[in-house]
Design a protein around this motif. Structure first.
Motif, PDB file in Angstrom:
ATOM      1  N   ILE A 163       0.895  -1.170   0.000  1.00 16.71           N
ATOM      2  CA  ILE A 163       0.000   0.000   0.000  1.00 16.71           C
ATOM      3  C   ILE A 163       0.920   1.202   0.000  1.00 16.71           C
ATOM      4  CG2 ILE A 163      -1.805   1.305   1.201  1.00 16.71           C
ATOM      5  CD1 ILE A 163      -2.785  -1.162   2.454  1.00 16.71           C
ATOM      6  N   GLY A 164       1.023   1.900  -1.099  1.00 16.82           N
ATOM      7  CA  GLY A 164       2.028   2.960  -1.230  1.00 16.82           C
ATOM      8  C   GLY A 164       3.392   2.340  -0.975  1.00 16.82           C
ATOM      9  N   LYS A 165       4.125   2.946  -0.043  1.00 17.54           N
ATOM     10  CA  LYS A 165       5.475   2.437   0.265  1.00 17.54           C
ATOM     11  C   LYS A 165       5.434   1.356   1.353  1.00 17.54           C
ATOM     12  CE  LYS A 165       8.514   4.982  -2.141  1.00 17.54           C
ATOM     13  NZ  LYS A 165       7.585   5.287  -3.200  1.00 17.54           N
ATOM     14  N   HIS A 166       4.263   1.128   1.912  1.00 18.57           N
ATOM     15  CA  HIS A 166       4.148   0.185   3.032  1.00 18.57           C
ATOM     16  C   HIS A 166       3.804  -1.219   2.544  1.00 18.57           C
ATOM     17  CE1 HIS A 166       3.890   3.484   6.080  1.00 18.57           C
ATOM     18  NE2 HIS A 166       3.531   4.135   4.991  1.00 18.57           N
ATOM     19  N   THR A 167       4.138  -2.208   3.386  1.00 15.95           N
ATOM     20  CA  THR A 167       3.774  -3.577   3.029  1.00 15.95           C
ATOM     21  C   THR A 167       2.784  -4.121   4.042  1.00 15.95           C
ATOM     22  OG1 THR A 167       5.932  -3.938   2.063  1.00 15.95           O
ATOM     23  CG2 THR A 167       4.668  -5.904   2.581  1.00 15.95           C
ATOM     24  N   CYS A 168       1.731  -4.674   3.516  1.00 16.93           N
ATOM     25  CA  CYS A 168       0.709  -5.293   4.339  1.00 16.93           C
ATOM     26  C   CYS A 168       1.040  -6.793   4.398  1.00 16.93           C
ATOM     27  CB  CYS A 168      -0.594  -5.109   3.587  1.00 16.93           C
ATOM     28  SG  CYS A 168      -1.954  -4.793   4.580  1.00 16.93           S
ATOM     29  N   ILE A 169       1.017  -7.385   5.587  1.00 17.20           N
ATOM     30  CA  ILE A 169       1.486  -8.784   5.689  1.00 17.20           C
ATOM     31  C   ILE A 169       0.528  -9.790   5.053  1.00 17.20           C
ATOM     32  CG2 ILE A 169       3.055  -8.559   7.647  1.00 17.20           C
ATOM     33  CD1 ILE A 169       0.665  -9.421   9.466  1.00 17.20           C
ATOM     34  N   ASN A 170      -0.726  -9.429   4.918  1.00 18.33           N
ATOM     35  CA  ASN A 170      -1.692 -10.353   4.305  1.00 18.33           C
ATOM     36  C   ASN A 170      -2.877  -9.551   3.759  1.00 18.33           C
ATOM     37  OD1 ASN A 170      -3.483  -9.798   6.483  1.00 18.33           O
ATOM     38  ND2 ASN A 170      -2.526 -11.398   7.712  1.00 18.33           N
ATOM     39  N   ARG A 171      -3.927 -10.232   3.356  1.00 18.15           N
ATOM     40  CA  ARG A 171      -5.054  -9.566   2.693  1.00 18.15           C
ATOM     41  C   ARG A 171      -6.235  -9.318   3.635  1.00 18.15           C
ATOM     42  NH1 ARG A 171      -3.893  -9.295  -2.816  1.00 18.15           N
ATOM     43  NH2 ARG A 171      -1.721  -9.916  -3.029  1.00 18.15           N
ATOM     44  N   PHE A 172      -5.994  -9.377   4.947  1.00 18.92           N
ATOM     45  CA  PHE A 172      -7.096  -9.175   5.900  1.00 18.92           C
ATOM     46  C   PHE A 172      -7.138  -7.729   6.395  1.00 18.92           C
ATOM     47  CE2 PHE A 172      -6.687 -13.776   6.110  1.00 18.92           C
ATOM     48  CZ  PHE A 172      -8.025 -14.168   6.111  1.00 18.92           C
ATOM     49  N   PHE A 173      -8.294  -7.116   6.218  1.00 22.17           N
ATOM     50  CA  PHE A 173      -8.517  -5.737   6.646  1.00 22.17           C
ATOM     51  C   PHE A 173      -9.555  -5.753   7.777  1.00 22.17           C
ATOM     52  CE2 PHE A 173     -11.328  -1.940   6.093  1.00 22.17           C
ATOM     53  CZ  PHE A 173     -10.403  -0.917   6.259  1.00 22.17           C
ATOM     54  N   ALA A 174      -9.187  -5.188   8.923  1.00 21.66           N
ATOM     55  CA  ALA A 174     -10.173  -5.085  10.019  1.00 21.66           C
ATOM     56  C   ALA A 174     -10.976  -3.815   9.789  1.00 21.66           C
ATOM     57  CB  ALA A 174      -9.462  -5.055  11.367  1.00 21.66           C
TER      58      ALA A 174
END
Ligand SMILES: Cc1cc2nc3c(=O)[nH]c(=O)nc-3n(C[C@H](O)[C@H](O)[C@H](O)COP(=O)(O)O)c2cc1C
Length: 412
Positions: free
Chosen positions: A13-24
């Motif tokens: 997400i932009g410059k950040h990395t999300c560890i998985n595809r789960f959004f709370a």
């Protein structure tokens, strides 16, 4: 590739990395202290989501002003809250430094509760009164959002979610029903001014990698609501909603959360209830429309996955193993309709859902029953949690029913 691989794969997400595809999903829980600071109860809820390994957490609707608010003990983000929010985020980052968190900044407008705050409106909807907002007041609300964004960054959160959904002020200004001839109403240019000025101002005040996005009601589901063809038209027309995502993206938004409906009159579009789980499929259609209209790297998050549960759900017509929350979520991602799946009520029922999937403990997951008792607690201004699986909230619920009786209707 099985659903586990898809749902547990990382994402930028932009410059950040999300560890998985789960959004709370952002879930208001009415448990702040009197100044709008998080309490131990608030912390415990988020600590569970962090331990549960949600890759991306959206802190519930946090108000940029306590003058107008929907909940008596709603989280607030003003200079007086800065210290408490810093401690809150620091503690959470210690639990799991890999989780990304944004704050859902909001102003409740005509959904503000007049018993303890000021209900204001851009043009009163039938059934909702309120003091008419002036141009100067809206200018000042933009200042409050900008200040809140700066506080958000200074307390260590990764970004913001500009709340343009569910009939709160952000959507009230955008909708065609706001046809009053003023700086923030009438033409689409005027109605989108609030959103576009806001994001431009915020972008100038925060660092380059601070995440900016928005949860939107692509279609509000009533004549004149967002995504309709005119101020009183019952016809769906998504031209403006599409312009909105493109306009926000051009100005720096890097993710969108799809949503529908309005808390006042079209609640079931927002939260599919037990007997109508198939309303969830509508959300996929709208998420796909957003996805088709943004850059490939812009993250689109789909909503309304709680009704899919484990394979034991009320979605008939397809094999249970294809209709579970995980199977359906992975399918939506693999087909390119969205990049992440949002869990709202399911995050109450079992905040450890992603962790249990990763650990191969799927059979231990507790699935949301869509009893809607959490919603009832919120409407009654009580602290909110899962009544079905958490004893403490079951007790709060019993007391609430004793005191107020059963709710006639579920709205606001
Ligand atoms: C008790 C409760 C509180 C909610 N609070 C918020 C909120 O603060 N902001 C928001 O955008 N949506 C809010 N929602 C809507 C959810 O985030 C979500 O969009 C909706 O429940 C559909 O997802 P689900 O099927 O996974 O529950 C709330 C819903 C419930 C039941």
């Amino acid at each position: 590739m099985g659903y586990k691989d898809t749902l547990l794969s990382p994402l930028k997400i932009g410059k950040h990395t999300c560890i998985n595809r789960f959004f709370a999903q952002p879930m208001e829980c009415v448990d702040s202290d009197e100044e709008g600071n998080p309490t131990d109860l608030t912390y415990q809820r988020y600590e569970k989501l962090y331990k549960g390994e949600f890759g991306f957490v959206d802190l519930e609707a946090i108000t940029v002003t306590n003058e107008c608010r929907a909940r008596k003990t709603q989280l607030e983000i003003m200079p007086r809250n800065e210290k408490a929010l810093s401690v809150f985020i620091k503690r959470l980052k210690e639990v799991n430094p890999n989780v990304l968190i944004v704050f859902q900044l909001t102003h409740s407008g005509e959904i503000s509760e007049p018993d303890f705050s000021r209900r204001v409106t851009v043009k009163p909807l039938y059934g909702l009164e309120g003091e008419l907002l002036t141009e100067e007041e809206v200018d000042n609300i933009i200042n409050q959002f900008v200040l809140a964004s700066k506080i958000c960054e200074s307390v260590g959160a990764d970004g913001i979610d500009l709340k343009f959904c569910h009939g709160y002020l952000g959507s009230q200004i955008l909708r065609p029903y706001n046809d009053r001839d003023w700086k923030y109403g009438g033409s689409w240019q005027n109605r989108s001014r609030f959103a576009y000025d806001l994001i431009e101002r915020i972008k100038r005040e925060v660092s380059k990698d601070f995440i900016i996005g928005s949860k939107l009601s692509v279609w509000e589901g009533f004549p004149g609501g967002c995504g309709s063809a005119g101020p009183d038209s019952p016809l769906m027309d998504l031209t403006e909603s599409i312009d909105l995502v493109k306009g926000l993206e051009e100005r720096g938004a890097t993710y969108f959360v799809e949503s529908l409906g309005n808390v006042h009159s079209s609640m079931n579009f927002m939260e599919a209830v037990q007997d109508e789980p198939y309303l969830s499929y509508l959300h996929f259609y709208f998420a796909n429309i957003i996805k088709r209209n943004v850059k490939p790297e812009t993250v689109v998050i789909g909503s309304s996955f709680s009704p899919f549960r484990g394979a034991k759900n009320k979605l008939l017509s397809i094999e249970p193993e294809k209709s579970s929350m995980f199977a359906m979520g992975a399918r939506c991602i693999e087909d390119g309709m969205m990049d992440m799946i949002g869990l709202g009520r399911q995050s109450f029922a079992d905040p450890l859902t992603p962790f249990k999937l990763r650990e191969g403990r799927e059979n231990e997951i507790k699935y949301c029953t869509q009893c809607m008792n959490c919603e009832e607690l919120m409407i009654r201004q009580q602290s909110v949690g899962c009544v079905a699986f958490n004893k403490a909230y079951a007790e709060v619920f019993q007391k609430t029913r004793k005191q107020f009786g059963k709710l006639a209707e579920l709205h606001t």
